[in-house]
Design a protein around this motif. Sequence first.
Motif, PDB file in Angstrom:
ATOM      1  N   GLU A 156       0.847  -1.190   0.000  1.00  0.00           N
ATOM      2  CA  GLU A 156       0.000   0.000   0.000  1.00  0.00           C
ATOM      3  C   GLU A 156       0.888   1.248   0.000  1.00  0.00           C
ATOM      4  OE1 GLU A 156      -3.868  -1.696   2.500  1.00  0.00           O
ATOM      5  OE2 GLU A 156      -2.548  -0.204   3.409  1.00  0.00           O
ATOM      6  N   ASN A 197       1.111  -2.993   5.298  1.00  0.00           N
ATOM      7  CA  ASN A 197       2.530  -2.648   5.179  1.00  0.00           C
ATOM      8  C   ASN A 197       3.318  -3.174   6.371  1.00  0.00           C
ATOM      9  OD1 ASN A 197       2.063  -1.360   2.784  1.00  0.00           O
ATOM     10  ND2 ASN A 197       2.101   0.721   3.618  1.00  0.00           N
ATOM     11  N   TYR A 250       3.464   6.826   9.406  1.00  0.00           N
ATOM     12  CA  TYR A 250       2.394   5.874   9.719  1.00  0.00           C
ATOM     13  C   TYR A 250       2.549   4.626   8.842  1.00  0.00           C
ATOM     14  CZ  TYR A 250      -2.196   3.691   9.712  1.00  0.00           C
ATOM     15  OH  TYR A 250      -3.221   2.771   9.780  1.00  0.00           O
ATOM     16  N   SER A 307       0.553   1.204   7.738  1.00  0.00           N
ATOM     17  CA  SER A 307      -0.723   0.478   7.733  1.00  0.00           C
ATOM     18  C   SER A 307      -0.514  -0.986   8.113  1.00  0.00           C
ATOM     19  CB  SER A 307      -1.380   0.586   6.360  1.00  0.00           C
ATOM     20  OG  SER A 307      -0.599  -0.123   5.396  1.00  0.00           O
ATOM     21  N   LEU A 345       2.408   4.927   0.907  1.00  0.00           N
ATOM     22  CA  LEU A 345       2.531   5.635   2.172  1.00  0.00           C
ATOM     23  C   LEU A 345       1.597   6.846   2.202  1.00  0.00           C
ATOM     24  CD1 LEU A 345       6.418   5.619   2.637  1.00  0.00           C
ATOM     25  CD2 LEU A 345       4.745   4.225   3.881  1.00  0.00           C
ATOM     26  N   ASP A 346       1.184   7.196   3.397  1.00  0.00           N
ATOM     27  CA  ASP A 346       0.349   8.379   3.590  1.00  0.00           C
ATOM     28  C   ASP A 346       1.242   9.613   3.458  1.00  0.00           C
ATOM     29  OD1 ASP A 346      -1.339  10.368   4.363  1.00  0.00           O
ATOM     30  OD2 ASP A 346      -2.087   9.337   6.157  1.00  0.00           O
ATOM     31  N   SER A 347       0.982  10.429   2.449  1.00  0.00           N
ATOM     32  CA  SER A 347       1.832  11.605   2.199  1.00  0.00           C
ATOM     33  C   SER A 347       1.764  12.613   3.336  1.00  0.00           C
ATOM     34  CB  SER A 347       1.432  12.268   0.881  1.00  0.00           C
ATOM     35  OG  SER A 347       0.067  12.662   0.920  1.00  0.00           O
ATOM     36  N   LEU A 348       0.629  12.658   4.063  1.00  0.00           N
ATOM     37  CA  LEU A 348       0.482  13.601   5.178  1.00  0.00           C
ATOM     38  C   LEU A 348       1.156  13.080   6.438  1.00  0.00           C
ATOM     39  CD1 LEU A 348      -3.248  14.670   4.667  1.00  0.00           C
ATOM     40  CD2 LEU A 348      -1.161  15.862   3.932  1.00  0.00           C
ATOM     41  N   ASN A 349       1.255  11.769   6.555  1.00  0.00           N
ATOM     42  CA  ASN A 349       1.889  11.169   7.738  1.00  0.00           C
ATOM     43  C   ASN A 349       2.756   9.998   7.286  1.00  0.00           C
ATOM     44  OD1 ASN A 349       2.626  10.377  10.291  1.00  0.00           O
ATOM     45  ND2 ASN A 349       0.602   9.536  10.846  1.00  0.00           N
ATOM     46  N   PRO A 350       3.940  10.282   6.700  1.00  0.00           N
ATOM     47  CA  PRO A 350       4.782   9.237   6.114  1.00  0.00           C
ATOM     48  C   PRO A 350       5.301   8.214   7.129  1.00  0.00           C
ATOM     49  CG  PRO A 350       5.943  11.338   6.191  1.00  0.00           C
ATOM     50  CD  PRO A 350       4.535  11.626   6.574  1.00  0.00           C
TER      51      PRO A 350
END
Length: 409
Positions: free
Chosen positions: A107, A121, A116, A118, A109-114
């Motif tokens: 998945e 992952n 984090y 999941s 990565l969350d661009s706002l919270n790299p």
Amino acid sequence: MANIYDIRRYGTFAFMAVAILLAACFLAVSNSIVGDLASQERQRMELWAEATKSIIGTSAEDVGNEAQSQQYINFLLHIIEDNRSIPVILADDKGDIILHRNFDLPEPLDSLNPLYISERNAEFLSKKLKSLASQKQNIIPIEIGDGITQHLYYQDSRLLQRLNYFPYVQMLIMVVFVSVVYFAVMSTKKAEQNKVWVGLSKETAHQLGTPISSLMAWMELLEQMDVGAEVVEEMNKDVVRLSTIASRFGKIGSKPKMETTDADVVVQSAVSYMKTRISQRIKLVYVLPPAVELPLKAQLSDSLFQWVLENLIKNAVDAMDADGAITVVAGRDERAGRIFIEVTDTGKGLPKKRFKTIFKPGYTTKKRGWGLGLALAKRIVEQYHGGRIFVKWSEPDRGTTFRIELPSL
């Protein structure tokens, strides 16, 4: 002529040995390059680990002032950020993942919270961590201080992984290329041999034609001169046989006329003809097939197939020192849907390495032989009759069995 195939076989072995040696050298050089690249990646990871350790332990007092400290930390971060190719995981003593880079995660990565991770992952990275932990050579411990140790796990970069497979892929391509060239050359050579066969056969038939016609005229004259009828009859049989032989040579290279024939009758005819033309000290026997297997129907060219049988019997005679036994057997293999003819002699026999060589044009064990008889027999059986001929059994000083198999009707 008998040694040409030995020379060719030894030449093939020498070629294979050289090819294997070159392949080994090629692999050694490739592995050396891969080893050097792996060593460089190890050094990069050690530098990465040292940068990580320095970032954690650096303070303004260590460097001199806050500005210099910030520059030094930025320099160390640049070292860490510069790694864009080597997949790496930083974990603590408990196995908890602190940092990861350059993995193809299931998945994004969350661009706002790299930072984090999941569940998918996390599961992927956990499996990858276990896999890397089992590879002891790709682990670098980082001593932070106060008894705290972190561990840097890394795997080979994509470039290094591809280079590991590259020599084998290149060798495969080389093998395919050499194979294609080899088969192309062999096909061309075989086509040339076929042209020589056809030309030689037809020229032989042409050269025999004139003296045979003359002999036939002389036979008629002998009959008019009241020469013994039995003598004339036997001589006439041989003249007719010569005419048949010339006809056989003329059929080489042209598709012969195939007819549904009882192979048993053809075999009996060949054995009967040869019995009167070999030494009486050699016993030639034809073992009749069981009545339930008769008739042995097959698509045959009568004259050409008799030629094959006569060749096998002549070879059997030549393999014996003036006396012995030749047994001819015919029958049906119901499971294979084929009929078979076997010619067994009690002669000198053959070593196993000669089982296929004897069918090569030019191979002979006779002082005056041309090495064409069995080569012609193989051509007639396999190309014209759709069957096969091979050495079923042979032992030196005990004898040999040749077997012919033909499609049954």
